[in-house]
Design a protein around this motif. Structure first.
Motif, short mmCIF file in Angstrom:
data_model
loop_
_atom_site.label_atom_id
_atom_site.label_comp_id
_atom_site.label_asym_id
_atom_site.label_seq_id
_atom_site.Cartn_x
_atom_site.Cartn_y
_atom_site.Cartn_z
N GLY A 137 38.84 12.57 -8.20
CA GLY A 137 37.96 13.33 -9.09
C GLY A 137 36.61 12.67 -9.28
O GLY A 137 35.57 13.33 -9.25
N LEU A 138 36.63 11.35 -9.47
CA LEU A 138 35.38 10.60 -9.65
C LEU A 138 34.50 10.65 -8.41
O LEU A 138 33.29 10.79 -8.50
N LYS A 139 35.13 10.53 -7.24
CA LYS A 139 34.36 10.59 -5.99
C LYS A 139 33.70 11.95 -5.83
O LYS A 139 32.53 12.04 -5.45
N ILE A 140 34.46 13.00 -6.13
CA ILE A 140 33.91 14.35 -5.99
C ILE A 140 32.72 14.52 -6.95
O ILE A 140 31.66 15.00 -6.55
N LYS A 141 32.90 14.12 -8.20
CA LYS A 141 31.83 14.26 -9.19
C LYS A 141 30.60 13.44 -8.79
O LYS A 141 29.47 13.92 -8.86
N SER A 142 30.84 12.21 -8.35
CA SER A 142 29.75 11.33 -7.95
C SER A 142 28.98 11.91 -6.76
O SER A 142 27.75 11.91 -6.75
N MET A 143 29.69 12.43 -5.76
CA MET A 143 29.03 13.02 -4.59
C MET A 143 28.24 14.26 -4.98
O MET A 143 27.12 14.47 -4.52
N ARG A 144 28.84 15.08 -5.84
CA ARG A 144 28.15 16.30 -6.27
C ARG A 144 26.85 15.95 -7.00
O ARG A 144 25.79 16.53 -6.73
N GLU A 145 26.94 14.99 -7.91
CA GLU A 145 25.76 14.60 -8.69
C GLU A 145 24.70 13.94 -7.80
O GLU A 145 23.50 14.16 -7.98
N SER A 146 25.13 13.12 -6.83
CA SER A 146 24.17 12.43 -5.95
C SER A 146 23.44 13.43 -5.05
O SER A 146 22.33 13.17 -4.61
N LYS A 147 24.05 14.58 -4.81
CA LYS A 147 23.41 15.62 -4.00
C LYS A 147 22.69 16.65 -4.87
O LYS A 147 22.22 17.68 -4.37
N ASN A 148 22.63 16.37 -6.18
CA ASN A 148 21.97 17.27 -7.14
C ASN A 148 22.50 18.70 -7.07
O ASN A 148 21.74 19.67 -7.06
N ILE A 149 23.82 18.81 -7.00
CA ILE A 149 24.47 20.12 -6.98
C ILE A 149 25.11 20.34 -8.34
O ILE A 149 25.89 19.52 -8.82
N SER A 150 24.76 21.45 -8.98
CA SER A 150 25.36 21.76 -10.28
C SER A 150 26.80 22.19 -10.10
O SER A 150 27.21 22.58 -9.00
N ILE A 151 27.56 22.15 -11.18
CA ILE A 151 28.95 22.61 -11.12
C ILE A 151 28.99 24.08 -10.74
O ILE A 151 29.83 24.52 -9.96
N GLU A 152 28.05 24.86 -11.27
CA GLU A 152 28.00 26.29 -10.96
C GLU A 152 27.73 26.52 -9.47
O GLU A 152 28.36 27.38 -8.85
N GLU A 153 26.80 25.75 -8.92
CA GLU A 153 26.48 25.88 -7.50
C GLU A 153 27.67 25.44 -6.65
O GLU A 153 27.99 26.05 -5.63
N MET A 154 28.34 24.39 -7.08
CA MET A 154 29.52 23.88 -6.38
C MET A 154 30.62 24.95 -6.37
O MET A 154 31.28 25.17 -5.35
N ALA A 155 30.81 25.61 -7.50
CA ALA A 155 31.81 26.67 -7.60
C ALA A 155 31.46 27.81 -6.64
O ALA A 155 32.33 28.32 -5.92
N GLU A 156 30.19 28.19 -6.61
CA GLU A 156 29.76 29.27 -5.73
C GLU A 156 29.95 28.90 -4.26
O GLU A 156 30.48 29.69 -3.47
N ARG A 157 29.56 27.68 -3.89
CA ARG A 157 29.69 27.23 -2.50
C ARG A 157 31.14 27.16 -2.04
O ARG A 157 31.44 27.43 -0.89
N SER A 158 32.02 26.76 -2.95
CA SER A 158 33.43 26.54 -2.58
C SER A 158 34.30 27.78 -2.77
O SER A 158 35.43 27.83 -2.29
N GLY A 159 33.76 28.78 -3.49
CA GLY A 159 34.56 29.97 -3.77
C GLY A 159 35.59 29.72 -4.86
O GLY A 159 36.57 30.45 -4.99
N MET A 160 35.38 28.67 -5.65
CA MET A 160 36.30 28.34 -6.74
C MET A 160 35.59 28.59 -8.07
O MET A 160 34.39 28.80 -8.11
#
Length: 192
Positions: A9-32
């Motif tokens: 979970g920490l790795k996923i959050k860290s990678m998402r934040e380092s790529k400046n991807i919001s949780i909303e954008e991440m949800a849209e990209r992943s279909g989750m």
């Protein structure tokens, strides 16, 4: 069980934040859903491999990136005692029940396209499963116990010594026979 759960979970959050991807954008990209992404990052819910593969694709990384222990490029030997640590997944049975424990056999191998696991399939009476699909292929060999695999419209019953190789793009679900445990060797190939 180790705290590998929270590391994922920490790795996923860290990678998402380092790529400046919001949780909303991440949800849209992943279909989750946003809630699913949040619960994965906060270690409330570690899903089956299908959703994790969608998260990896949304981040532009390999699935193994979440499980890697180091950046070794050469061959990796995994001793019996090293495979004892496991990561529990709910495998889609319910939001909270953990019915599979994955023991990674290649955490020290960087840049891999295959993910080999020993998987302990815990006994469950749950019979309603959410099938998932993702790119790639899977090979499963039953070391002990009995396994049931829902694959498309078919259901396969495997016993000790049986194996199955299938395309993961077809909706599928791996689980033990009702009330029975199993131990399997699984190799998942995910093209990147």
């Amino acid at each position: 069980m180790s705290d590998n759960h929270s590391i994922v979970g920490l790795k996923i959050k860290s990678m998402r934040e380092s790529k400046n991807i919001s949780i909303e954008e991440m949800a849209e990209r992943s279909g989750m859903s946003v809630d699913q992404i949040t619960s994965i990052e906060d270690d409330q819910y570690l899903p089956s491999l299908g959703p994790l593969i969608k998260v990896a694709r949304a981040l532009g990384v390999r699935l193994g990136t979440f499980l890697d222990d180091s950046d070794e490029l050469g061959p990796v030997v995994c001793r019996a005692e090293q495979s004892a640590e496991g990561i529990s997944f709910s495998n889609g049975a319910t939001e909270t029940r953990q019915n599979m424990v994955y023991h990674s056999l290649a955490r020290q191998k960087a840049g891999r396209a295959m993910e080999p696991f020993l998987i302990d399939v815990l006994p469950s009476e749950e019979r309603s499963f959410k099938l998932s699909a993702h790119e790639g292929e899977e090979f499963i060999y039953v070391l002990s116990g009995e396994l049931e695999i829902a694959y498309g419209k078919e259901t396969y019953h495997l016993r000790q010594g049986d194996s199955i190789f299938y395309d993961s793009i077809v909706e599928h679900h791996v689980h033990g026979m009702a009330g029975k445990a199993a131990r399997i060797l699984a190799v998942v190939y995910i093209p990147f």
